[in-house]
Scaffold this motif. Structure first.
Motif, PDB file in Angstrom:
ATOM      1  N   ASN A   1     -28.729  16.996 -10.137  1.00  0.00           N
ATOM      2  CA  ASN A   1     -29.628  16.025 -10.754  1.00  0.00           C
ATOM      3  C   ASN A   1     -29.066  14.612 -10.726  1.00  0.00           C
ATOM      4  N   GLY A   2     -27.872  14.438 -10.178  1.00  0.00           N
ATOM      5  CA  GLY A   2     -27.277  13.112 -10.074  1.00  0.00           C
ATOM      6  C   GLY A   2     -26.352  12.748 -11.216  1.00  0.00           C
ATOM      7  N   LYS A   3     -26.072  13.695 -12.122  1.00  0.00           N
ATOM      8  CA  LYS A   3     -25.162  13.417 -13.231  1.00  0.00           C
ATOM      9  C   LYS A   3     -23.719  13.587 -12.756  1.00  0.00           C
ATOM     10  N   ILE A   4     -22.892  12.597 -13.046  1.00  0.00           N
ATOM     11  CA  ILE A   4     -21.476  12.668 -12.694  1.00  0.00           C
ATOM     12  C   ILE A   4     -20.782  13.548 -13.726  1.00  0.00           C
ATOM     13  N   VAL A   5     -20.194  14.645 -13.249  1.00  0.00           N
ATOM     14  CA  VAL A   5     -19.554  15.586 -14.161  1.00  0.00           C
ATOM     15  C   VAL A   5     -18.028  15.536 -14.105  1.00  0.00           C
TER      16      VAL A   5
ATOM     17  N   SER B   1     -22.440   6.874 -15.187  1.00  0.00           N
ATOM     18  CA  SER B   1     -22.527   8.289 -15.524  1.00  0.00           C
ATOM     19  C   SER B   1     -23.553   9.034 -14.676  1.00  0.00           C
ATOM     20  N   VAL B   2     -24.288   8.313 -13.857  1.00  0.00           N
ATOM     21  CA  VAL B   2     -25.246   8.946 -12.943  1.00  0.00           C
ATOM     22  C   VAL B   2     -25.107   8.324 -11.558  1.00  0.00           C
TER      23      VAL B   2
ATOM     24  N   THR C   1     -12.706  10.156  -6.275  1.00  0.00           N
ATOM     25  CA  THR C   1     -13.549  11.303  -5.965  1.00  0.00           C
ATOM     26  C   THR C   1     -14.337  11.720  -7.194  1.00  0.00           C
ATOM     27  N   PHE C   2     -15.613  12.025  -6.978  1.00  0.00           N
ATOM     28  CA  PHE C   2     -16.523  12.437  -8.034  1.00  0.00           C
ATOM     29  C   PHE C   2     -17.111  13.791  -7.695  1.00  0.00           C
ATOM     30  N   VAL C   3     -17.471  14.551  -8.717  1.00  0.00           N
ATOM     31  CA  VAL C   3     -18.325  15.718  -8.557  1.00  0.00           C
ATOM     32  C   VAL C   3     -19.613  15.374  -9.281  1.00  0.00           C
ATOM     33  N   ILE C   4     -20.724  15.537  -8.578  1.00  0.00           N
ATOM     34  CA  ILE C   4     -22.040  15.167  -9.093  1.00  0.00           C
ATOM     35  C   ILE C   4     -22.933  16.399  -9.041  1.00  0.00           C
TER      36      ILE C   4
END
Length: 164
Positions: A136-140, A23-24, A130-133
């Motif tokens: 602050n490094g939190k995966i959203v 999650s981060v 693919t991720f959007v982060i």
């Protein structure tokens, strides 16, 4: 075994894997474009990011990254963010991945995870993933696969982060 038991077991395992998903943004070492070992924590720099895991033989990966590269300047007028392309190719294909990234002239951060430490830390099993982060490094946001037009969901996620 009957089909409903197998389906239930599969669903349970799928939920267990997604519940254990990262999650981060992790702190692992990868190589940058110059071949230097760097910590992933230092890459974000407080900015949100699109992080795309790709491989040299993955055509949808290349299509997604080329599309993002084309839209980058336009999107950056709306949101300040980075794109980080992470090659998950092992050491046998790292040179090819580097030359492909240069050949496509991608205007974003390219990382080479030849030991696949970042891939494991992020629970990536399929590409493209693919991720959007956020800054602050939190995966959203996270998705696998690519279909034309799906990149606009990434922009919407970035806009939502910017409003916070």
């Amino acid at each position: 075994m009957n089909k409903s038991f197998i389906c239930s077991l599969f669903l349970f395992l799928l939920l267990a894997v997604s519940a254990s998903a990262q999650s981060v943004w992790p702190n692992v070492k990868v190589e940058n474009e110059k071949g230097e070992q760097i910590n992933t924590q230092k890459i974000l720099g407080g900015k949100p990011a699109i992080v795309s895991f790709w491989g040299v033989t993955c055509k949808p990966c290349l299509t997604e990254l080329n599309t993002l590269n084309e839209l980058l300047d336009e999107w950056r007028e709306e949101v300040d963010f980075n794109v980080i392309a992470v090659s998950i190719d092992d050491s046998r294909f790292t040179a090819r991945a580097r030359s492909m990234a240069q050949g496509y002239d991608w205007n974003f951060i390219c990382l080479f995870d030849k030991n696949q430490d970042l891939k494991r830390a992020m629970n990536v099993t399929l590409t493209p993933h693919t991720f959007v982060i956020d800054g602050n490094g939190k995966i959203v946001y996270s998705h696998t696969g690519y279909t034309p037009g799906s990149e606009y969901e990434l922009l919407e996620q970035l806009k939502a982060i910017a409003k916070q």
